[in-house]
Enzyme design. Structure first.
Site, PDB file in Angstrom:
ATOM      1  N   ASP A 398     -32.137 -23.900  37.070  1.00 45.48           N
ATOM      2  CA  ASP A 398     -32.189 -24.566  35.772  1.00 45.48           C
ATOM      3  C   ASP A 398     -31.119 -23.974  34.851  1.00 45.48           C
ATOM      4  O   ASP A 398     -30.644 -22.845  35.053  1.00 45.48           O
ATOM      5  CB  ASP A 398     -33.583 -24.385  35.165  1.00 45.48           C
ATOM      6  CG  ASP A 398     -33.971 -25.520  34.241  1.00 45.48           C
ATOM      7  OD1 ASP A 398     -33.063 -26.210  33.738  1.00 45.48           O
ATOM      8  OD2 ASP A 398     -35.173 -25.729  34.014  1.00 45.48           O
ATOM      9  N   GLU A 401     -25.756 -25.065  32.996  1.00 46.32           N
ATOM     10  CA  GLU A 401     -24.555 -25.450  32.225  1.00 46.32           C
ATOM     11  C   GLU A 401     -23.872 -24.283  31.503  1.00 46.32           C
ATOM     12  O   GLU A 401     -22.650 -24.357  31.366  1.00 46.32           O
ATOM     13  CB  GLU A 401     -24.854 -26.616  31.278  1.00 46.32           C
ATOM     14  CG  GLU A 401     -25.963 -26.560  30.337  1.00 46.32           C
ATOM     15  CD  GLU A 401     -27.335 -26.759  30.957  1.00 46.32           C
ATOM     16  OE1 GLU A 401     -28.250 -26.395  30.249  1.00 46.32           O
ATOM     17  OE2 GLU A 401     -27.486 -27.205  32.096  1.00 46.32           O
ATOM     18  N   ASP A 471     -33.046 -33.012  30.890  1.00 40.30           N
ATOM     19  CA  ASP A 471     -34.307 -33.217  30.184  1.00 40.30           C
ATOM     20  C   ASP A 471     -34.238 -34.480  29.337  1.00 40.30           C
ATOM     21  O   ASP A 471     -34.131 -34.440  28.110  1.00 40.30           O
ATOM     22  CB  ASP A 471     -34.619 -32.005  29.303  1.00 40.30           C
ATOM     23  CG  ASP A 471     -34.836 -30.745  30.130  1.00 40.30           C
ATOM     24  OD1 ASP A 471     -35.117 -30.875  31.329  1.00 40.30           O
ATOM     25  OD2 ASP A 471     -34.719 -29.642  29.565  1.00 40.30           O
TER      26      ASP A 471
END
Length: 812
Positions: A398, A401, A471
């Site tokens: 997760d 980025e 998300d």
């Protein structure tokens, strides 16, 4: 003197012709024009690199994305007027020695050219390093569609007339590559935040940091060819395990190991197929222990038992790991001592888990320097010791980025192993995901690497990673946007992609409902069913989100329309596993894709160039998901998807909503020209090149099969490997000659790289109405030596063929 002249001619010959001055190298040429040094380098006959930098400066760079080494390529060099022309057997590259402009052509057809005066170098001080902000502009044909640039949530397929700030984010994946309907691709090899602009005057990349312009032009002839070239340049796709293509259940979050195991047990009790379960965050404990890569939460006190329990239920488990660490963790302490942690704001900001964050108690969580090879070593050491050692099957990486909150200009001055964060910012997911893949490959070849991740950059397809779309909010608009987002992402050469089925933030469907769970809200029920039907035709089928639970049993029970619709599509996914797994081999061996924009297979049909709500899944099945509400009003949910956690919804309803999900509806579908089509559900044959109105029900996604297709269907199972494929149903769709290669191997190791696999080709001859099952090629441990194939035609006729690996022919 003659010897020196001969060597210069072969290796590095300074040519003076018509006032032109350039050097011929083994890969191309070097020249100077308009104050800039220019290098043209052939990496292959169809891939060429262009480098430009101010004359008198130097340009030294080792690409983070490109793995291809320049191959010896035959090419000629000619000069005429002010033009140097380089020509391989596939590409023509022209350089104007006055302006410095470069142009590209193939088979005497112009493909792309730089804009006059389109190369710009603006001096830039990058934390004390003298460099440039670099721009290169191009001229495209007026009506030339282009695709790619990563994943974006605007709902556009054709990327003309767009302006993007290409920087990694939660729901935005920046990939500085696009491809054209004309059969070429362009990869801009720069990792700093980049502005992409396409308007009536130019198409340009402008990167905030760069010592020079550096891009690769490739010609593939068509979309698959271009994808083949970008993968040749930046890395091939490894095989994923078979089980990754089954159904995955997840949520934010299972709060104990017992809860997680009970979910798998419940699926087994209900006889609903499942192959994967995912543990989200906080199995490590509080936020000060963020991403400890260890089970410090007392509700996960026996992780080995948890994983064993999942495995004993014939399922697999992956687990959440992040790009950051809390201050009380071992990885944090080890990396902090070595200066391997950044000081940018990241998630979570507070040590308190109460929402909203209490900033009186900052979490101290910091992102690690994934550009540093030693830091990647340390990261893997703890992942291996704390998680892989207890039997975890894969990784949910997760925030790759990574999360960057409350952004300040000085954040980009942060020093990394490879320079400023500004210089290499967009390559972060490539580095951190690649670190896990490379280390696991060195650790074991018995289990294929499987990574689910939230961000990606060019080349990430080589790292066994499936990217999900972040998300997202739960709304029909968001669902609609997922299709072009996934298609453009795929068109950058990265084939494994999916979205959170149901959308991540679903809180508005609770707020606008009179019961405690949105799963009983008809507005959300319809959206979820249509999303899971779309998700069944993604590379990964994964249900996940917050606020509203996603497990099938929360939506009702067997015999009820919503439950039955979910159950039906999950089972359909499993019957398609032989087709999906064989497609995955095409992705690996022939540079194909799972999700395919219509223009990829029907480039001559201009009506399909910008269709955003349909796609091919593999090369045989057209999926037309229903992306507009048919039974309920559409609900617009506004979510700040860049930072998350900002939910808005209507006030709570006091009246119960009643919806009849048994009524029939309809949807318009465009069937591309160049072939006829079969309705997947009814076997009705329909002429292509037209828009039709198809009847729909809540449990049906419109699907069409092109004529000439051959599709294998597997047995009804509860998990992917439950039954051998010893009696597959093979559906043949006549109308054109067709073929299909059934691929099989050991399903979860790397022996296929050593040739341990088999291929069985099915050939349909339309003229003779004959099906040929060819001699089996290859072998592997556990291979079926004899089996049955039940051949089924659209008219319902069947023939059973006994097959022992030798060629069989049968007329119909």
């Amino acid at each position: 003197m003659k010897i020196i002249y001969s060597l210069c001619t072969v290796l590095l010959f300074c040519i003076h012709s018509n006032g032109q001055n350039f050097q011929k190298t083994t890969q191309g040429i070097k020249t100077t024009a308009n104050g800039n040094s220019i290098e043209i380098q052939f990496y292959s006959p169809s891939i060429v690199r262009v480098i430009k930098f101010p004359a008198g400066k130097t340009f030294l760079k080792e690409s983070l994305s490109v793995v291809l080494k320049p191959a010896k390529t035959g090419f000629s060099v000619k000069t005429a007027d002010n033009i140097i022309v380089l020509e391989s057997d596939q590409l023509t590259v022209s350089v104007n020695t006055v302006s410095g402009n470069v142009a590209f052509a193939a088979s005497k057809k112009e493909l792309l050219k730089e804009k006059p005066e389109g190369t710009k170098f603006e001096p830039f001080d990058d934390t004390g390093v003298k460099t440039f902000t670099v721009t290169q502009s191009f001229i495209l044909d007026k009506d030339e569609p282009i695709y790619g640039l990563g994943q974006h949530q605007r709902g556009d397929l054709n990327q003309r007339n767009q302006k993007y700030h290409l920087e990694q984010g939660n729901v935005e994946d920046a990939v500085t590559f696009f491809q054209s309907i004309k059969g070429y691709g362009l990869y801009w090899d720069n990792y700093s935040p980049t502005e992409f602009t396409d308007d009536a005057s130019e198409t340009s990349f402008k990167s905030i940091v760069g010592d020079g312009v550096d891009y690769y032009f490739m010609y593939g002839g068509n979309a698959d060819g271009v994808i083949g070239k970008i993968r040749e340049l930046t890395g091939k796709v490894p095989m994923f395990p078979l089980w990754t293509y089954g159904f995955w259940q997840s949520k934010e979050r299972y709060k104990s190991q017992n809860e997680l195991v009970d979910v798998v047990k419940k699926y087994r009790e209900l006889s609903v197929p499942i192959d994967g379960i995912i543990q989200d965050w906080q199995y490590w404990g509080n936020n000060y222990l963020w991403n400890a890569m260890d089970f410090l939460n007392p509700d996960f006190s026996n992780p080995k038992k948890m994983v064993d329990d999942v495995h004993n239920l014939n399922a697999h488990m992956i687990i959440s790991i992040w790009s950051s660490f809390g201050p009380l963790t071992k990885p944090y302490k080890e990396m902090d001592q070595k200066g391997m942690l950044f000081n940018i704001k990241t998630w979570p900001e507070s040590g308190s888990e109460i929402w909203p964050p209490n900033m009186d108690y900052p979490s101290g969580v910091r992102v690690y320097d994934a550009y540093n090879p030693e830091a990647r070593d340390i990261y893997w050491k703890y992942a291996n010791k704390g998680l892989l050692s207890v039997g975890i099957d894969g990784w949910w990486m997760d925030s790759t980025e990574p999360d960057h909150l409350q952004i300040k200009p000085e954040d980009y001055d942060t020093k990394t192993y490879l320079g400023s964060f500004r210089k290499v910012r967009n390559a972060y997911p490539l580095m951190t995901v690649g670190g896990v893949y490379d280390h696991q490959r060195k650790t074991t070849a018995d289990k294929r690497v499987f990574i689910l991740t939230r961000s990606a950059f060019a080349g990430q397809q080589r790292y066994g990673a499936n990217t999900w779309s972040g998300d997202t909010g739960s709304s029909w608009e968001t669902l609609r946007n997922q299709i072009p987002a996934g298609l453009n992402f795929t068109l950058t050469g990265i084939p494994h992609w999916n979205s959170d089925i149901g959308g991540f933030f679903a809180g508005a469907y609770i707020q606008a409902w009179n019961e405690g769970s949105g799963t009983k809200n008809p507005l959300y029920q319809e959206l979820y069913v249509r999303w899971i039907q779309f998700g069944a035709f993604n590379a990964m089928m994964r249900s996940h989100g917050t606020d509203v639970p996603r497990e099938i049993y929360n939506f009702g029970k067997k015999g009820e329309p919503i439950y039955d619709a979910i159950d039906k599509i999950i089972n359909l996914r499993y019957t398609l596993l032989p087709y999906i797994y064989s497609t995955s081999w095409e992705v690996t061996s022939k540079q194909s894709s799972f999700m395919r924009a219509l223009f990829m297979d029907f480039p001559a049909d201009k009506k399909g160039w910008d269709i955003k709500d349909e796609f091919m899944f593999g090369k045989s099945i057209l999926a037309a998901p229903i992306v507009e509400a048919q039974y309920t009003p559409e609900k617009i949910v506004k979510v700040n998807e860049a930072t998350g956690w900002d939910k808005q919804g209507d006030k709570k309803n006091t009246e119960k909503i009643t919806v009849d999900f048994t009524t029939k509806k309809s949807r318009n579908v465009y069937l591309p020209a160049g072939t006829n089509w079969y309705d997947f559900w009814t076997n009705e044959k329909i002429k292509g090149g037209q828009e039709i109105i198809t009847k729909t029900t809540i449990d049906m996604i419109p699907l069409y099969v092109k004529e000439g297709a051959i599709i294998p269907f597997g047995p009804k199972v509860q998990f992917a490997a439950e039954k051998k494929w010893d009696n597959l149903e093979i559906k043949v769709y006549p109308g054109k000659d067709g073929s299909f290669v059934l691929y099989e191997d050991e399903f979860d190791n790397y022996n296929y790289e050593k040739g341990a696999y088999s291929e069985i080709e099915f050939l349909w001859n339309e003229t003779s109405k004959r099906l040929t099952i060819s001699n089996r090629k290859g072998q592997y441990n556990g291979m079926l030596t004899s089996r049955k194939f039940t051949i089924v035609m659209p008219n319902g006729s069947e023939k059973v063929i006994n097959y022992n690996g030798k060629k069989v022919e049968e007329e119909f």
